[in-house]
Design a protein around this motif. Structure first.
Motif, short mmCIF file in Angstrom:
data_model
loop_
_atom_site.label_atom_id
_atom_site.label_comp_id
_atom_site.label_asym_id
_atom_site.label_seq_id
_atom_site.Cartn_x
_atom_site.Cartn_y
_atom_site.Cartn_z
N PHE A 36 0.84 -1.19 0.00
CA PHE A 36 0.00 0.00 0.00
C PHE A 36 0.88 1.24 0.00
N PHE A 37 0.26 2.39 -0.30
CA PHE A 37 1.00 3.65 -0.43
C PHE A 37 0.15 4.81 0.05
N SER A 38 0.82 5.85 0.55
CA SER A 38 0.18 7.15 0.69
C SER A 38 0.44 7.92 -0.60
N ALA A 39 -0.31 8.99 -0.82
CA ALA A 39 -0.11 9.79 -2.03
C ALA A 39 1.31 10.35 -2.08
N GLU A 40 1.86 10.73 -0.91
CA GLU A 40 3.21 11.27 -0.87
C GLU A 40 4.25 10.21 -1.25
N GLN A 41 4.04 8.97 -0.83
CA GLN A 41 4.99 7.90 -1.17
C GLN A 41 4.98 7.62 -2.66
N THR A 76 -6.71 10.06 9.61
CA THR A 76 -6.30 11.21 8.82
C THR A 76 -5.39 10.85 7.66
N ILE A 77 -5.06 9.58 7.48
CA ILE A 77 -4.17 9.17 6.39
C ILE A 77 -4.92 8.22 5.47
N THR A 78 -4.90 8.51 4.18
CA THR A 78 -5.52 7.65 3.19
C THR A 78 -4.45 6.81 2.51
N LEU A 79 -4.62 5.50 2.54
CA LEU A 79 -3.68 4.57 1.91
C LEU A 79 -4.32 4.00 0.66
N TYR A 80 -3.53 3.86 -0.39
CA TYR A 80 -4.01 3.37 -1.67
C TYR A 80 -3.36 2.01 -1.97
N TYR A 81 -4.12 1.11 -2.59
CA TYR A 81 -3.59 -0.19 -2.96
C TYR A 81 -4.30 -0.69 -4.22
N ILE A 82 -3.59 -1.55 -4.95
CA ILE A 82 -4.16 -2.13 -6.16
C ILE A 82 -5.30 -3.07 -5.78
N ASN A 83 -6.44 -2.89 -6.39
CA ASN A 83 -7.63 -3.68 -6.06
C ASN A 83 -7.65 -4.97 -6.88
N HIS A 84 -6.72 -5.87 -6.56
CA HIS A 84 -6.64 -7.14 -7.27
C HIS A 84 -7.95 -7.92 -7.11
N PRO A 85 -8.52 -8.43 -8.18
CA PRO A 85 -9.78 -9.16 -8.08
C PRO A 85 -9.68 -10.41 -7.20
N GLU A 86 -8.46 -11.01 -7.13
CA GLU A 86 -8.33 -12.28 -6.40
C GLU A 86 -7.98 -12.09 -4.93
N SER A 87 -7.82 -10.85 -4.47
CA SER A 87 -7.43 -10.65 -3.08
C SER A 87 -8.50 -9.88 -2.33
N ALA A 88 -8.60 -10.17 -1.04
CA ALA A 88 -9.54 -9.46 -0.18
C ALA A 88 -8.74 -8.58 0.77
N TRP A 89 -8.46 -7.37 0.39
CA TRP A 89 -7.69 -6.42 1.20
C TRP A 89 -8.67 -5.52 1.91
N PRO A 90 -8.52 -5.11 3.13
CA PRO A 90 -7.44 -5.50 4.02
C PRO A 90 -7.73 -6.78 4.76
N VAL A 91 -6.70 -7.39 5.31
CA VAL A 91 -5.32 -7.00 5.27
C VAL A 91 -4.53 -8.28 5.01
N SER A 92 -3.66 -8.26 4.03
CA SER A 92 -2.82 -9.41 3.75
C SER A 92 -1.72 -9.50 4.81
N PRO A 93 -1.05 -10.65 4.91
CA PRO A 93 0.06 -10.74 5.88
C PRO A 93 1.12 -9.67 5.63
N GLU A 94 1.41 -9.40 4.34
CA GLU A 94 2.38 -8.37 4.02
C GLU A 94 1.88 -7.00 4.47
N GLY A 95 0.57 -6.79 4.28
CA GLY A 95 -0.01 -5.52 4.69
C GLY A 95 0.05 -5.33 6.19
N ARG A 96 -0.24 -6.40 6.95
CA ARG A 96 -0.17 -6.31 8.40
C ARG A 96 1.25 -5.97 8.86
#
Length: 202
Positions: A36-41, A76-96
């Motif tokens: 995931f990413f913030s807009a600044e990242q 107060t922080i918005t995080l963006y991530y690719i909405n892969h059809p095969e994944s149910a985010w949040p939260v993957s182990p990597e995301g955690r």
């Protein structure tokens, strides 16, 4: 860069007249080693150099196309991530794992600080300032009782305060690293010859 997945390529707008394209944003997110990413990242990773508002515009467009999704962390922080059809985010182990190491200060840029646009990061910075102020007050009380003066002096009070704050931060950093070394290797780990002896034993 490799080709985009078909489900993304079929949805995005291939308009190359814009300085920052939807395709470039998606490629940046796909090829980075984070969930995931913030807009600044994202802004820090893309080329050419663009404003955070431009990045947010592309992200909002991708969100409308259901290519990108968002989560609020914290409020107060918005995080963006690719909405892969095969994944149910949040939260993957990597995301955690990534969330566990992410702090509001990681997303606080100089621009956000000057424009007061990242409340969570600013509050974290202010809290750290309050804690350091308490340390300085405590040191002042101790030096007064002992009748010693270890503080830096200057005709400009802000310079003197900045110098004293720098010394306190440096001392805290050295103390933290020393404590971490002691917890990990014990008192022997502080000796300059300890690593060499350990290597000989192995």
């Amino acid at each position: 860069m490799t080709a985009l997945p078909p489900w993304i390529d079929d949805r995005i707008d291939h308009d190359f007249t814009k300085k920052l394209t939807q395709e470039h944003v998606v490629e940046t997110m796909l090829h980075a080693n984070r969930p995931f990413f913030s807009a600044e990242q994202i802004r820090a990773r893309v080329t050419p150099d663009v404003s955070k508002e431009t990045v947010r515009n592309r992200l909002n467009e991708l969100r409308e196309l259901d290519v990108v999704s968002t989560e609020a962390y914290p409020d107060t922080i918005t995080l963006y991530y690719i909405n892969h059809p095969e994944s149910a985010w949040p939260v993957s182990p990597e995301g955690r794992q990534a969330l566990a190491h992410e702090t509001p200060l990681d997303t606080l840029s100089v621009t956000d600080f000057v424009r007061l646009r990242n409340p969570a990061g600013i509050r974290t910075l202010v809290l750290a300032g309050f804690q350091l102020s308490l340390v300085l007050f405590s040191l002042g009380a101790v030096t007064t009782v002992l009748s010693v003066d270890i503080a830096l002096g200057s005709g400009v009070r802000l310079w003197a305060a900045a110098g004293n704050l720098f010394l306190v931060c440096l001392a805290l950093l050295i103390a933290e690293r020393t404590a971490r070394q002691l917890r990990g290797d014990g008192p022997g780990g502080l000796a300059p010859w300890s690593n060499g002896r350990e290597d000989e034993r192995q």
